[in-house]
Design a protein around this motif. Structure first.
Motif, PDB file in Angstrom:
ATOM      1  N   SER A   1       6.862   6.245 -19.283  1.00 42.84           N
ATOM      2  CA  SER A   1       5.693   6.079 -18.401  1.00 42.84           C
ATOM      3  C   SER A   1       6.402   5.878 -16.739  1.00 42.84           C
ATOM      4  CB  SER A   1       5.055   4.782 -18.825  1.00 42.84           C
ATOM      5  OG  SER A   1       4.479   5.042 -20.148  1.00 42.84           O
ATOM      6  N   PRO A   2       7.013   6.917 -16.371  1.00 42.52           N
ATOM      7  CA  PRO A   2       7.483   6.897 -14.835  1.00 42.52           C
ATOM      8  C   PRO A   2       6.167   6.957 -14.109  1.00 42.52           C
ATOM      9  CG  PRO A   2       7.529   9.013 -15.747  1.00 42.52           C
ATOM     10  CD  PRO A   2       7.253   8.360 -16.891  1.00 42.52           C
ATOM     11  N   ARG A   3       6.505   6.323 -12.673  1.00 41.71           N
ATOM     12  CA  ARG A   3       5.383   6.157 -11.780  1.00 41.71           C
ATOM     13  C   ARG A   3       5.357   7.942 -11.317  1.00 41.71           C
ATOM     14  NH1 ARG A   3       3.977   1.567  -9.250  1.00 41.71           N
ATOM     15  NH2 ARG A   3       2.390   2.793  -8.301  1.00 41.71           N
ATOM     16  N   CYS A   4       4.264   8.217 -10.903  1.00 42.98           N
ATOM     17  CA  CYS A   4       3.874   9.400 -10.690  1.00 42.98           C
ATOM     18  C   CYS A   4       3.241   9.580  -9.134  1.00 42.98           C
ATOM     19  CB  CYS A   4       3.278  10.493 -11.735  1.00 42.98           C
ATOM     20  SG  CYS A   4       4.150  10.642 -13.181  1.00 42.98           S
ATOM     21  N   VAL A   5       3.203  10.622  -8.564  1.00 44.17           N
ATOM     22  CA  VAL A   5       2.064  11.007  -7.292  1.00 44.17           C
ATOM     23  C   VAL A   5       1.593  12.263  -7.666  1.00 44.17           C
ATOM     24  CG1 VAL A   5       3.683   9.740  -5.825  1.00 44.17           C
ATOM     25  CG2 VAL A   5       4.106  12.103  -6.247  1.00 44.17           C
ATOM     26  N   THR A   6       0.536  12.620  -6.835  1.00 39.13           N
ATOM     27  CA  THR A   6      -0.326  13.756  -6.981  1.00 39.13           C
ATOM     28  C   THR A   6       0.142  14.794  -5.928  1.00 39.13           C
ATOM     29  OG1 THR A   6      -2.016  13.390  -5.550  1.00 39.13           O
ATOM     30  CG2 THR A   6      -2.251  12.581  -7.764  1.00 39.13           C
ATOM     31  N   PRO A   7      -0.156  16.144  -5.812  1.00 40.68           N
ATOM     32  CA  PRO A   7       0.247  16.779  -4.772  1.00 40.68           C
ATOM     33  C   PRO A   7      -0.552  16.605  -3.440  1.00 40.68           C
ATOM     34  CG  PRO A   7      -0.568  18.020  -6.730  1.00 40.68           C
ATOM     35  CD  PRO A   7      -0.886  16.784  -7.109  1.00 40.68           C
ATOM     36  N   GLU A   8      -1.336  15.636  -3.501  1.00 38.50           N
ATOM     37  CA  GLU A   8      -2.239  15.307  -2.329  1.00 38.50           C
ATOM     38  C   GLU A   8      -1.764  14.060  -1.629  1.00 38.50           C
ATOM     39  OE1 GLU A   8      -4.133  17.546  -0.767  1.00 38.50           O
ATOM     40  OE2 GLU A   8      -3.776  18.802  -2.553  1.00 38.50           O
TER      41      GLU A   8
ATOM     42  N   GLN B   1       7.759   5.426  -0.005  1.00 42.77           N
ATOM     43  CA  GLN B   1       7.668   4.024  -0.206  1.00 42.77           C
ATOM     44  C   GLN B   1       7.727   3.691  -1.645  1.00 42.77           C
ATOM     45  OE1 GLN B   1       4.187   3.489   1.724  1.00 42.77           O
ATOM     46  NE2 GLN B   1       4.921   3.287   3.800  1.00 42.77           N
ATOM     47  N   LEU B   2       7.079   4.480  -2.416  1.00 42.08           N
ATOM     48  CA  LEU B   2       6.962   4.211  -4.079  1.00 42.08           C
ATOM     49  C   LEU B   2       8.502   4.363  -4.646  1.00 42.08           C
ATOM     50  CD1 LEU B   2       5.158   3.593  -6.625  1.00 42.08           C
ATOM     51  CD2 LEU B   2       4.908   6.037  -6.766  1.00 42.08           C
ATOM     52  N   MET B   3       9.167   5.319  -4.183  1.00 45.13           N
ATOM     53  CA  MET B   3      10.663   5.818  -4.566  1.00 45.13           C
ATOM     54  C   MET B   3      11.467   4.288  -3.990  1.00 45.13           C
ATOM     55  SD  MET B   3      11.408   9.425  -3.434  1.00 45.13           S
ATOM     56  CE  MET B   3      10.627  10.898  -3.686  1.00 45.13           C
ATOM     57  N   GLU B   4      11.254   3.917  -3.057  1.00 46.50           N
ATOM     58  CA  GLU B   4      12.051   2.520  -2.388  1.00 46.50           C
ATOM     59  C   GLU B   4      11.733   1.689  -3.503  1.00 46.50           C
ATOM     60  OE1 GLU B   4      12.775  -0.860  -0.512  1.00 46.50           O
ATOM     61  OE2 GLU B   4      10.706  -0.328  -0.663  1.00 46.50           O
ATOM     62  N   SER B   5      10.276   1.159  -3.560  1.00 45.61           N
ATOM     63  CA  SER B   5      10.019   0.255  -4.433  1.00 45.61           C
ATOM     64  C   SER B   5      10.338   0.262  -5.770  1.00 45.61           C
ATOM     65  CB  SER B   5       8.410  -0.096  -4.431  1.00 45.61           C
ATOM     66  OG  SER B   5       7.663   0.970  -4.973  1.00 45.61           O
ATOM     67  N   GLU B   6      10.360   1.523  -6.496  1.00 41.92           N
ATOM     68  CA  GLU B   6      10.582   1.670  -7.808  1.00 41.92           C
ATOM     69  C   GLU B   6      12.337   1.863  -8.057  1.00 41.92           C
ATOM     70  OE1 GLU B   6       8.670   1.706 -10.676  1.00 41.92           O
ATOM     71  OE2 GLU B   6       7.327   0.787  -9.351  1.00 41.92           O
ATOM     72  N   ASP B   7      12.827   1.787  -6.819  1.00 42.04           N
ATOM     73  CA  ASP B   7      14.503   2.146  -6.907  1.00 42.04           C
ATOM     74  C   ASP B   7      14.862   3.590  -7.501  1.00 42.04           C
ATOM     75  OD1 ASP B   7      17.058   1.665  -6.121  1.00 42.04           O
ATOM     76  OD2 ASP B   7      17.437   0.479  -7.862  1.00 42.04           O
ATOM     77  N   VAL B   8      13.837   4.650  -7.253  1.00 46.95           N
ATOM     78  CA  VAL B   8      14.173   5.956  -7.905  1.00 46.95           C
ATOM     79  C   VAL B   8      14.402   7.020  -6.776  1.00 46.95           C
ATOM     80  CG1 VAL B   8      13.090   5.179  -9.929  1.00 46.95           C
ATOM     81  CG2 VAL B   8      11.945   6.334  -8.007  1.00 46.95           C
ATOM     82  N   GLY B   9      15.089   8.019  -7.000  1.00 48.02           N
ATOM     83  CA  GLY B   9      15.207   9.101  -5.917  1.00 48.02           C
ATOM     84  C   GLY B   9      14.349  10.289  -6.213  1.00 48.02           C
ATOM     85  N   ALA B  10      13.466  10.280  -7.263  1.00 44.65           N
ATOM     86  CA  ALA B  10      12.602  11.270  -7.553  1.00 44.65           C
ATOM     87  C   ALA B  10      11.424  10.715  -8.245  1.00 44.65           C
ATOM     88  CB  ALA B  10      13.374  12.170  -8.342  1.00 44.65           C
ATOM     89  N   LEU B  11      10.351  11.669  -7.981  1.00 40.38           N
ATOM     90  CA  LEU B  11       9.072  11.043  -8.685  1.00 40.38           C
ATOM     91  C   LEU B  11       8.433  12.513  -9.239  1.00 40.38           C
ATOM     92  CD1 LEU B  11       7.375   8.785  -6.104  1.00 40.38           C
ATOM     93  CD2 LEU B  11       8.324   8.152  -8.231  1.00 40.38           C
ATOM     94  N   PRO B  12       7.964  12.553 -10.515  1.00 42.45           N
ATOM     95  CA  PRO B  12       7.194  13.651 -11.019  1.00 42.45           C
ATOM     96  C   PRO B  12       5.945  13.688 -10.130  1.00 42.45           C
ATOM     97  CG  PRO B  12       7.920  11.977 -12.907  1.00 42.45           C
ATOM     98  CD  PRO B  12       8.059  11.580 -11.554  1.00 42.45           C
ATOM     99  N   VAL B  13       5.357  14.970 -10.013  1.00 42.36           N
ATOM    100  CA  VAL B  13       4.185  15.282  -9.270  1.00 42.36           C
ATOM    101  C   VAL B  13       3.234  15.625 -10.372  1.00 42.36           C
ATOM    102  CG1 VAL B  13       2.973  16.554  -7.423  1.00 42.36           C
ATOM    103  CG2 VAL B  13       5.440  15.727  -7.344  1.00 42.36           C
ATOM    104  N   LEU B  14       2.082  15.002 -10.678  1.00 33.99           N
ATOM    105  CA  LEU B  14       1.078  15.428 -11.680  1.00 33.99           C
ATOM    106  C   LEU B  14      -0.131  16.183 -10.979  1.00 33.99           C
ATOM    107  CD1 LEU B  14       1.260  12.671 -14.235  1.00 33.99           C
ATOM    108  CD2 LEU B  14       2.507  14.876 -14.493  1.00 33.99           C
ATOM    109  N   ASP B  15      -0.515  17.169 -11.360  1.00 33.99           N
ATOM    110  CA  ASP B  15      -1.867  17.834 -11.009  1.00 33.99           C
ATOM    111  C   ASP B  15      -2.586  17.726 -12.144  1.00 33.99           C
ATOM    112  OD1 ASP B  15      -3.897  19.103  -9.610  1.00 33.99           O
ATOM    113  OD2 ASP B  15      -2.865  20.777  -9.556  1.00 33.99           O
ATOM    114  N   GLY B  16      -3.677  16.614 -12.310  1.00 27.77           N
ATOM    115  CA  GLY B  16      -4.099  16.295 -13.598  1.00 27.77           C
ATOM    116  C   GLY B  16      -3.307  15.796 -14.582  1.00 27.77           C
ATOM    117  N   ASP B  17      -3.275  16.433 -15.690  1.00 27.50           N
ATOM    118  CA  ASP B  17      -2.170  16.145 -16.758  1.00 27.50           C
ATOM    119  C   ASP B  17      -0.927  16.933 -16.752  1.00 27.50           C
ATOM    120  OD1 ASP B  17      -3.845  14.279 -17.650  1.00 27.50           O
ATOM    121  OD2 ASP B  17      -4.686  15.441 -19.473  1.00 27.50           O
ATOM    122  N   GLU B  18      -1.207  17.931 -15.806  1.00 30.94           N
ATOM    123  CA  GLU B  18       0.057  19.049 -15.711  1.00 30.94           C
ATOM    124  C   GLU B  18       1.123  18.630 -14.713  1.00 30.94           C
ATOM    125  OE1 GLU B  18      -0.127  23.808 -14.742  1.00 30.94           O
ATOM    126  OE2 GLU B  18      -1.631  22.896 -15.974  1.00 30.94           O
ATOM    127  N   LEU B  19       2.165  18.864 -15.309  1.00 31.13           N
ATOM    128  CA  LEU B  19       3.516  18.553 -14.116  1.00 31.13           C
ATOM    129  C   LEU B  19       3.436  19.640 -13.308  1.00 31.13           C
ATOM    130  CD1 LEU B  19       5.970  16.806 -13.801  1.00 31.13           C
ATOM    131  CD2 LEU B  19       7.448  18.482 -15.218  1.00 31.13           C
TER     132      LEU B  19
END
Length: 145
Positions: free
Chosen positions: A12-19, A27-45
Motif C-alpha cells: 500500500s505505497p503512497r501514490c500521486v496522480t498525474p495532476e 514533499q511526500l517523498m520527504e515525509s515518507e523517506d522514499v525516492g520514488a512514488l507510483p503515479v496512478l491514473d484512476g486504478d492504472e499505473l
C-alpha cells in the motif's frame, strides 16, 4: 530463491496522480523517506516519479515545481513485477533495466506495493544481490559528451 516479492515489498505505497504538483510529490517523498512514488491514473499505473526525475526534468531546466504537474516529469515506461513472483525475478528485472525500485502488481495488474533494492538486499543471497547492484550501477554505453 523461494521468497516471494509480496513477502518483502512495501505494501500500500503512497501514490500521486498525474495532476499532483511536483512540489507536493517531493514533499511526500520527504515525509515518507522514499525516492520514488507510483503515479496512478484512476486504478492504472501511469508511471513512477523519482527524486531524479524532479531534479533532471524540472529543477535543472529552471522550471517551477510548485505549479508543474507530475505528468510533465514522470517516467512513463515502467517495468513492474508480480507480487507472487520469486525474488529472483525482481533481481533479474532490476539488473536488466538498471532500476532500484519496481512497482508490484497483483494478478489483475493493480498496484499492491513497491519493492526496492534495499528490500531485496535484506532477503536475497549475498552473491545475487552483489550481481544485481553491479548491473544496476553500470555506466551507460557510448561516449559521454
Amino acid at each position: 530463491m523461494g521468497t516471494k516479492v509480496q513477502d518483502v515489498m512495501t505494501g500500500s505505497p503512497r501514490c500521486v496522480t498525474p495532476e499532483t504538483p511536483v512540489a507536493e510529490a517531493a514533499q511526500l517523498m520527504e515525509s515518507e523517506d522514499v525516492g520514488a512514488l507510483p503515479v496512478l491514473d484512476g486504478d492504472e499505473l501511469a508511471g513512477m516519479i523519482t527524486d531524479r526525475d524532479i531534479v533532471i526534468r524540472a529543477i535543472a531546466k529552471g522550471k517551477d515545481p510548485r505549479g508543474m504537474p507530475v505528468r510533465e516529469v514522470l517516467t512513463r515506461e515502467v517495468v513492474a513485477v508480480g507480487a507472487s513472483e520469486d525474488l529472483s525475478k525482481a533481481l533479474e528485472l532490476m539488473a536488466s533495466y538498471q532500476v532500484r525500485r519496481l512497482p508490484v502488481v497483483d494478478d489483475g495488474n493493480r498496484l499492491v506495493g513497491v519493492v526496492a533494492q534495499a528490500d531485496l538486499a535484506r532477503e536475497a543471497k549475498e552473491k545475487a544481490v552483489g550481481e544485481m547492484v553491479e548491473e544496476i550501477s553500470k555506466p551507460p554505453a557510448g561516449p559521454r559528451l
